[in-house]
Design a protein around this motif. Structure first.
Motif, mmCIF file in Angstrom:
data_model
loop_
_atom_site.group_PDB
_atom_site.id
_atom_site.type_symbol
_atom_site.label_atom_id
_atom_site.label_comp_id
_atom_site.label_asym_id
_atom_site.label_seq_id
_atom_site.Cartn_x
_atom_site.Cartn_y
_atom_site.Cartn_z
ATOM 1 N N ILE A 54 0.318 -1.656 -0.278
ATOM 2 C CA ILE A 54 0.065 0.324 -0.731
ATOM 3 C C ILE A 54 0.584 1.088 0.337
ATOM 4 N N VAL A 55 0.795 2.251 -1.045
ATOM 5 C CA VAL A 55 0.938 3.212 -1.013
ATOM 6 C C VAL A 55 -0.230 4.976 -0.481
ATOM 7 N N MET A 56 0.125 5.786 -0.113
ATOM 8 C CA MET A 56 -0.538 6.366 0.221
ATOM 9 C C MET A 56 0.517 7.936 -0.454
ATOM 10 N N PHE A 57 -0.288 8.851 0.209
ATOM 11 C CA PHE A 57 0.603 10.213 -0.825
ATOM 12 C C PHE A 57 -0.544 11.467 -0.338
ATOM 13 N N TYR A 58 -0.177 12.254 0.448
ATOM 14 C CA TYR A 58 -0.933 13.307 1.984
ATOM 15 C C TYR A 58 -0.190 14.823 2.044
ATOM 16 N N ASN A 59 -0.961 15.600 1.301
ATOM 17 C CA ASN A 59 -0.618 16.592 1.388
ATOM 18 C C ASN A 59 -0.795 17.157 2.645
ATOM 19 N N VAL A 60 -0.264 17.264 3.583
ATOM 20 C CA VAL A 60 -0.476 17.585 5.534
ATOM 21 C C VAL A 60 -0.755 18.931 6.142
ATOM 22 N N GLU A 61 -0.531 19.724 5.030
ATOM 23 C CA GLU A 61 -1.175 21.060 5.037
ATOM 24 C C GLU A 61 -0.182 22.162 6.279
ATOM 25 N N ASN A 62 0.889 22.099 5.371
ATOM 26 C CA ASN A 62 1.270 23.370 6.679
ATOM 27 C C ASN A 62 2.037 22.687 8.175
ATOM 28 N N LEU A 63 2.780 21.915 7.407
ATOM 29 C CA LEU A 63 3.011 21.241 9.328
ATOM 30 C C LEU A 63 4.415 21.434 9.389
ATOM 31 N N PHE A 64 4.075 22.598 10.504
ATOM 32 C CA PHE A 64 5.897 23.009 10.990
ATOM 33 C C PHE A 64 5.553 22.645 12.180
ATOM 34 N N THR B 3 7.381 24.576 16.228
ATOM 35 C CA THR B 3 6.545 25.957 15.908
ATOM 36 C C THR B 3 8.590 27.148 16.862
ATOM 37 N N PHE B 4 9.134 26.444 16.252
ATOM 38 C CA PHE B 4 10.438 27.137 16.079
ATOM 39 C C PHE B 4 10.696 28.052 15.215
ATOM 40 N N ASP B 5 11.294 28.888 15.003
ATOM 41 C CA ASP B 5 11.768 29.826 13.845
ATOM 42 C C ASP B 5 12.744 29.733 13.344
ATOM 43 N N ASN B 6 12.828 29.480 12.223
ATOM 44 C CA ASN B 6 13.837 29.084 10.909
ATOM 45 C C ASN B 6 14.534 30.220 10.232
ATOM 46 N N PRO B 7 15.186 31.084 11.001
ATOM 47 C CA PRO B 7 15.546 32.377 10.340
ATOM 48 C C PRO B 7 15.701 32.295 8.371
ATOM 49 N N ASN B 8 16.169 31.326 8.433
ATOM 50 C CA ASN B 8 16.307 30.987 6.611
ATOM 51 C C ASN B 8 15.241 30.741 5.674
ATOM 52 N N THR B 9 14.152 31.009 6.318
ATOM 53 C CA THR B 9 12.622 30.564 5.733
ATOM 54 C C THR B 9 11.567 31.616 6.258
ATOM 55 N N ASN B 10 10.642 31.808 5.514
ATOM 56 C CA ASN B 10 9.226 32.676 6.661
ATOM 57 C C ASN B 10 8.212 31.607 7.137
ATOM 58 N N ASP B 11 9.187 31.323 7.891
ATOM 59 C CA ASP B 11 7.716 30.698 8.871
ATOM 60 C C ASP B 11 7.000 31.619 10.144
ATOM 61 N N ASP B 12 7.472 32.922 9.915
ATOM 62 C CA ASP B 12 6.771 33.245 11.116
ATOM 63 C C ASP B 12 5.667 34.022 11.295
ATOM 64 N N GLU B 13 4.811 33.220 10.325
ATOM 65 C CA GLU B 13 3.123 32.799 11.010
ATOM 66 C C GLU B 13 2.926 31.903 11.751
ATOM 67 N N PHE B 14 3.968 30.794 11.821
ATOM 68 C CA PHE B 14 3.579 29.152 12.784
ATOM 69 C C PHE B 14 4.328 29.530 13.601
ATOM 70 N N GLY C 236 4.196 9.349 0.436
ATOM 71 C CA GLY C 236 4.390 10.553 -0.171
ATOM 72 C C GLY C 236 4.365 11.722 0.885
ATOM 73 N N LEU C 237 4.633 12.117 1.200
ATOM 74 C CA LEU C 237 4.458 14.037 1.937
ATOM 75 C C LEU C 237 4.896 15.114 1.765
ATOM 76 N N CYS C 238 3.963 15.918 1.502
ATOM 77 C CA CYS C 238 4.629 17.228 1.376
ATOM 78 C C CYS C 238 3.805 18.414 1.864
ATOM 79 N N GLU C 239 4.594 19.179 2.156
ATOM 80 C CA GLU C 239 4.348 20.562 3.161
ATOM 81 C C GLU C 239 4.791 20.122 5.125
ATOM 82 N N VAL C 240 5.613 19.954 4.508
ATOM 83 C CA VAL C 240 6.305 19.226 5.602
ATOM 84 C C VAL C 240 8.012 20.014 6.478
ATOM 85 N N GLU C 241 7.806 20.999 7.050
ATOM 86 C CA GLU C 241 8.672 21.699 6.987
ATOM 87 C C GLU C 241 10.182 21.509 7.437
#
Length: 337
Positions: free
Chosen positions: A24-34, A36-47, A84-89
């Motif tokens: 069994i294979v699964m694909f899932y867009n998990v919608e913004n799995l961020f 709670t820590f700031d990554n200064p190199n990306t625009n993750d401020d809202e999360f 397969g996953l997408c939208e993981v930080e």
């Protein structure tokens, strides 16, 4: 009498074992799995806990619990062999996902790569090493005319499906969004499609009978140009050509009227399953289009303002809903002959 009881128990035990040998294979867009820590190199401020979405540690843990719940609901006999996953930080959120029950028992391994997406969201692959023996992996970057623009890289794994004794190639995608309009952003997805097509052709050049599975959030429907012209995916499953790609999702959306994404009154399949010709011919490991479908459980859905069901999201705009994702996952059950 004891012999009859023993045979009955053995019979039902064998049935359960047989049920657990599906791949069994699964694909899932998990919608913004961020996290709670700031990554200064990306625009993750809202999360962040003090960001616009007030992304607290409690909300983060609730999100992880919900994703585990969805993965567990794919099949109550077994967990997916490859996801397969997408939208993981980052890799840390994946470790947080798999290192707690019930996924902790699976022994999932992670393939992840930090892309240059400005928000810091990536693709990832989880796989069970006891059923999918990893033979090779790679990452493919998509280059655009605007050299200042970056998107999520395409992930690739090649592995042996152990109990089926066959080899499978998997590409996981998350193509550029429709932000700014579908037509205005179409060229970016066409470029992503051409990149994936080049990768697929490279595999087929070495072996035209390669069994290739392309999954992901393509941010286009099965009838859009990026799929039909850029990727050149066919929609008819007759007269199979091993060097061609075939879009199972076209059949799901336009024949079976299924969907993975809802935008107002528009229900469509953005999370697609596209395969090489060898994967839909009944030779050892193969896929039947009727064994591919979105996972749509009641607990994953929520009525909208018109009382139509839609995916129960984590956020609706900036309003916290506490749900699962804005996409439904897709599940592929392989057959063997």
């Amino acid at each position: 009498m004891k012999i009859i009881i023993f045979i009955s128990i053995l019979f039902f035990y064998c049935i359960k074992l047989e049920a657990q040998t599906d791949f069994i294979v699964m694909f899932y867009n998990v919608e913004n799995l961020f996290d709670t820590f700031d990554n200064p190199n990306t625009n993750d401020d809202e999360f962040l806990p003090n960001g616009q979405k007030n992304w607290t540690f409690q909300r983060y843990n609730n999100k992880l619990k919900h994703i585990r719940q969805v993965i567990s609901a794919v099949d109550y006999e077994q967990f997916p062999d490859l996801i397969g996953l997408c939208e993981v930080e980052n890799a840390d959120v994946l470790l947080d996902l798999i290192n707690k029950a019930p996924l902790k028992t699976t022994g999932y391994k992670i393939f992840h790569h930090e892309s240059r997406d400005f928000r810091g969201i990536d693709n990832a692959i989880l796989y069970n090493p006891s059923t999918f023996k990893l033979l090779n992996s790679n990452v493919f970057r998509i280059y655009f005319k605007d050299t200042s623009y970056f998107s999520r890289d395409i992930l690739y794994v090649k592995g042996e499906v152990r109990h089926k004794k066959d080899t499978l190639h998997v590409f996981v995608n998350h193509w550029p969004s429709r932000y700014g309009g579908q037509l205005q952003s179409e060229d970016s997805r066409l470029q992503a499609a051409k990149t994936l097509r080049h990768c697929v052709d490279s595999v087929l050049k070495l072996d035209s009978l390669s069994k290739i599975l392309c999954i992901g959030d393509f941010n286009d429907t099965p009838s859009d140009r990026s799929i039909t012209e850029g990727l050149k995916a066919k929609t008819s499953f007759t007269n199979i050509d091993f060097k061609s790609l075939y879009n199972i999702s076209y059949y799901l959306q336009f024949e079976k009227k299924l969907w993975t994404y809802a935008f107002h009154e528009d229900y469509s399949i953005l999370d697609q399953v596209i395969v090489s010709g060898a994967l839909i011919t009944k030779n050892k490991l193969f896929i039947s289009p009727d064994n591919v479908e979105p996972l749509k459980k009641d607990f994953m859905l929520k009525p909208d303002e018109n009382f139509n069901l839609r995916p129960w999201r984590t956020y609706y705009g900036y309003k916290y809903e506490g749900g699962f994702s804005d996409h439904l996952p897709v599940v592929i059950r392989f057959s063997y002959k």
